[in-house]
Motif scaffolding. Sequence first.
Motif, mmCIF file in Angstrom:
data_model
loop_
_atom_site.group_PDB
_atom_site.id
_atom_site.type_symbol
_atom_site.label_atom_id
_atom_site.label_comp_id
_atom_site.label_asym_id
_atom_site.label_seq_id
_atom_site.Cartn_x
_atom_site.Cartn_y
_atom_site.Cartn_z
ATOM 1 N N GLY A 67 0.810 -1.213 0.000
ATOM 2 C CA GLY A 67 0.000 0.000 0.000
ATOM 3 C C GLY A 67 0.838 1.254 0.000
ATOM 4 O O GLY A 67 0.559 2.213 -0.729
ATOM 5 N N ALA A 68 1.898 1.277 0.793
ATOM 6 C CA ALA A 68 2.778 2.448 0.848
ATOM 7 C C ALA A 68 3.499 2.632 -0.478
ATOM 8 O O ALA A 68 3.695 3.757 -0.943
ATOM 9 C CB ALA A 68 3.782 2.289 1.986
ATOM 10 N N PHE A 69 3.921 1.536 -1.089
ATOM 11 C CA PHE A 69 4.609 1.633 -2.381
ATOM 12 C C PHE A 69 3.673 2.153 -3.461
ATOM 13 O O PHE A 69 4.097 2.871 -4.363
ATOM 14 C CB PHE A 69 5.155 0.261 -2.790
ATOM 15 N N ALA A 70 2.397 1.772 -3.391
ATOM 16 C CA ALA A 70 1.438 2.216 -4.406
ATOM 17 C C ALA A 70 1.101 3.692 -4.266
ATOM 18 O O ALA A 70 0.557 4.297 -5.188
ATOM 19 C CB ALA A 70 0.165 1.387 -4.317
ATOM 20 N N GLY A 71 1.409 4.279 -3.111
ATOM 21 C CA GLY A 71 1.130 5.694 -2.906
ATOM 22 C C GLY A 71 -0.213 5.957 -2.279
ATOM 23 O O GLY A 71 -0.561 7.112 -2.017
ATOM 24 N N ASP A 72 -0.999 4.903 -2.015
ATOM 25 C CA ASP A 72 -2.319 5.071 -1.415
ATOM 26 C C ASP A 72 -2.674 3.755 -0.716
ATOM 27 O O ASP A 72 -2.788 2.715 -1.376
ATOM 28 C CB ASP A 72 -3.353 5.384 -2.497
ATOM 29 N N PRO A 73 -2.844 3.771 0.605
ATOM 30 C CA PRO A 73 -3.181 2.530 1.317
ATOM 31 C C PRO A 73 -4.435 1.850 0.789
ATOM 32 O O PRO A 73 -4.590 0.632 0.922
ATOM 33 C CB PRO A 73 -3.367 2.991 2.762
ATOM 34 N N ALA A 74 -5.338 2.614 0.165
ATOM 35 C CA ALA A 74 -6.558 2.022 -0.378
ATOM 36 C C ALA A 74 -6.268 1.120 -1.580
ATOM 37 O O ALA A 74 -7.112 0.308 -1.960
ATOM 38 C CB ALA A 74 -7.526 3.128 -0.786
ATOM 39 N N LEU A 75 -5.084 1.270 -2.164
ATOM 40 C CA LEU A 75 -4.719 0.477 -3.340
ATOM 41 C C LEU A 75 -3.942 -0.782 -2.983
ATOM 42 O O LEU A 75 -3.374 -1.421 -3.856
ATOM 43 C CB LEU A 75 -3.875 1.325 -4.295
ATOM 44 N N VAL A 76 -3.924 -1.154 -1.696
ATOM 45 C CA VAL A 76 -3.089 -2.279 -1.267
ATOM 46 C C VAL A 76 -3.509 -3.578 -1.959
ATOM 47 O O VAL A 76 -2.652 -4.378 -2.366
ATOM 48 C CB VAL A 76 -3.118 -2.415 0.276
ATOM 49 N N VAL A 77 -4.819 -3.812 -2.125
ATOM 50 C CA VAL A 77 -5.275 -5.046 -2.768
ATOM 51 C C VAL A 77 -4.835 -5.079 -4.226
ATOM 52 O O VAL A 77 -4.334 -6.092 -4.725
ATOM 53 C CB VAL A 77 -6.806 -5.182 -2.652
ATOM 54 N N THR A 78 -5.009 -3.944 -4.913
ATOM 55 C CA THR A 78 -4.578 -3.866 -6.312
ATOM 56 C C THR A 78 -3.071 -4.053 -6.423
ATOM 57 O O THR A 78 -2.576 -4.759 -7.317
ATOM 58 C CB THR A 78 -4.970 -2.503 -6.903
ATOM 59 N N ALA A 79 -2.322 -3.436 -5.510
ATOM 60 C CA ALA A 79 -0.861 -3.532 -5.552
ATOM 61 C C ALA A 79 -0.395 -4.971 -5.353
ATOM 62 O O ALA A 79 0.470 -5.471 -6.093
ATOM 63 C CB ALA A 79 -0.258 -2.622 -4.480
ATOM 64 N N ALA A 90 10.947 3.985 -10.987
ATOM 65 C CA ALA A 90 9.573 4.442 -11.191
ATOM 66 C C ALA A 90 8.833 4.613 -9.870
ATOM 67 O O ALA A 90 7.845 5.368 -9.789
ATOM 68 C CB ALA A 90 8.825 3.441 -12.078
ATOM 69 N N LEU A 91 9.299 3.930 -8.819
ATOM 70 C CA LEU A 91 8.665 4.061 -7.500
ATOM 71 C C LEU A 91 9.171 5.261 -6.710
ATOM 72 O O LEU A 91 8.584 5.620 -5.675
ATOM 73 C CB LEU A 91 8.903 2.787 -6.678
ATOM 74 N N LEU A 92 10.255 5.889 -7.163
ATOM 75 C CA LEU A 92 10.837 7.007 -6.417
ATOM 76 C C LEU A 92 9.911 8.209 -6.295
ATOM 77 O O LEU A 92 9.801 8.788 -5.205
ATOM 78 C CB LEU A 92 12.170 7.419 -7.049
ATOM 79 N N PRO A 93 9.205 8.650 -7.363
ATOM 80 C CA PRO A 93 8.275 9.772 -7.180
ATOM 81 C C PRO A 93 7.142 9.372 -6.225
ATOM 82 O O PRO A 93 6.546 8.311 -6.376
ATOM 83 C CB PRO A 93 7.742 10.030 -8.596
ATOM 84 N N GLU A 94 6.848 10.211 -5.279
ATOM 85 C CA GLU A 94 5.872 9.871 -4.240
ATOM 86 C C GLU A 94 4.463 10.232 -4.678
ATOM 87 O O GLU A 94 4.216 11.258 -5.317
ATOM 88 C CB GLU A 94 6.211 10.609 -2.940
ATOM 89 N N GLY A 95 3.510 9.335 -4.371
ATOM 90 C CA GLY A 95 2.097 9.623 -4.604
ATOM 91 C C GLY A 95 1.683 9.598 -6.059
ATOM 92 O O GLY A 95 0.792 10.351 -6.460
ATOM 93 N N LEU A 96 2.293 8.740 -6.876
ATOM 94 C CA LEU A 96 1.932 8.631 -8.292
ATOM 95 C C LEU A 96 1.568 7.184 -8.615
ATOM 96 O O LEU A 96 2.379 6.414 -9.144
ATOM 97 C CB LEU A 96 3.088 9.089 -9.185
ATOM 98 N N PRO A 97 0.332 6.772 -8.289
ATOM 99 C CA PRO A 97 -0.073 5.388 -8.567
ATOM 100 C C PRO A 97 0.035 5.008 -10.041
ATOM 101 O O PRO A 97 0.242 3.842 -10.355
ATOM 102 C CB PRO A 97 -1.536 5.353 -8.102
ATOM 103 N N VAL A 98 -0.082 6.006 -10.939
ATOM 104 C CA VAL A 98 0.000 5.710 -12.368
ATOM 105 C C VAL A 98 1.371 5.160 -12.735
ATOM 106 O O VAL A 98 1.511 4.394 -13.689
ATOM 107 C CB VAL A 98 -0.335 6.970 -13.197
ATOM 108 N N LEU A 99 2.395 5.542 -11.979
ATOM 109 C CA LEU A 99 3.729 4.969 -12.160
ATOM 110 C C LEU A 99 3.955 3.781 -11.231
ATOM 111 O O LEU A 99 4.582 2.786 -11.606
ATOM 112 C CB LEU A 99 4.802 6.027 -11.888
ATOM 113 N N ALA A 100 3.442 3.888 -10.025
ATOM 114 C CA ALA A 100 3.752 2.887 -9.001
ATOM 115 C C ALA A 100 3.139 1.523 -9.317
ATOM 116 O O ALA A 100 3.794 0.489 -9.137
ATOM 117 C CB ALA A 100 3.267 3.369 -7.636
ATOM 118 N N LEU A 101 1.909 1.489 -9.789
ATOM 119 C CA LEU A 101 1.254 0.200 -10.021
ATOM 120 C C LEU A 101 1.927 -0.601 -11.132
ATOM 121 O O LEU A 101 2.197 -1.801 -10.945
ATOM 122 C CB LEU A 101 -0.237 0.420 -10.304
ATOM 123 N N PRO A 102 2.227 0.012 -12.306
ATOM 124 C CA PRO A 102 2.997 -0.753 -13.296
ATOM 125 C C PRO A 102 4.378 -1.160 -12.785
ATOM 126 O O PRO A 102 4.887 -2.237 -13.127
ATOM 127 C CB PRO A 102 3.113 0.211 -14.479
#
Length: 272
Positions: free
Chosen positions: A97-109, A150-162
């Motif tokens: 969840g933290a890596f995805a930038g949003d704890p709500a995205l933990v399942v998707t991540a 790609a995970l370095l920018p914070e709070g960008l799920p569009v980069l983090a999820l891929p």
Amino acid sequence: MVSAYAAGAVILAPIADWLLGAVGREGTFMVLASGLGLVLLGAAALLPGTSAAVPGHGASTDSAAPVPHGFARAVPALWALFSLGSLPALVAFAHAGAFAGDPALVVTAVALLNAGNVIGRLAAGPLDDVIGYPAALHGTALLLLAALLALLPEGLPVLALPALFALGAQYGALSVLTPVATADAVPAARFGTSYGVVFSGWGVAGLAGPITAAVLASHAGQQAVVAALTVVGILAWAAVLWVTPSRRSRHRRRLWATEWLSIQLGRCSDGA
């Protein structure tokens, strides 16, 4: 077989979810344990005869196998490769969840990590057949670094999820290529012991990585964790270089020796 390790999590997750609602937590574990017991009984029935029952196999032990040149450095190199290369993904599973930038995205991540893991394990074998494991290992190292950057920018799920999907694919591919590299580096009779040592690197990374990442995140923030993992990714690529050049260098030495011998023979024939 290696792919089943990841595919099992995908297949069993909806079954376990249904069982939890149908029979409760204790019942779910009883059903899963019973299924595992049946699988183990089936596997035992399918095993070939023991070495004692097979003529000529009694003396074929790890200790009796010849030790090839470079064996002493191959296992530590492979241990470093597997531990460093798998550590970022193991941390990502624990901090999805933290890596995805949003704890709500933990399942998707987590789903993307698992999907990448399955695909990486399935694709690595055919890829190895086409380009060889050294090139494939370098590809996994490149994919690891690209995902971490790609995970370095914070709070960008569009980069983090891929990036998490790519991280899962790298981890899955590495899990297939490491035993291939081990089998190439050690005698067949020593493979079991050698890969057991190499695989312990995965255990160390799986235990120490998430705990260290949690401590670092609490003191310096999540991006510090990603930055530290990027350094680990660079070290993992260095481990790939440590594992793969020996085959090339031996090949070059053989070529140089052959060329030198040809020159000497040519001089001898000219003198004659």
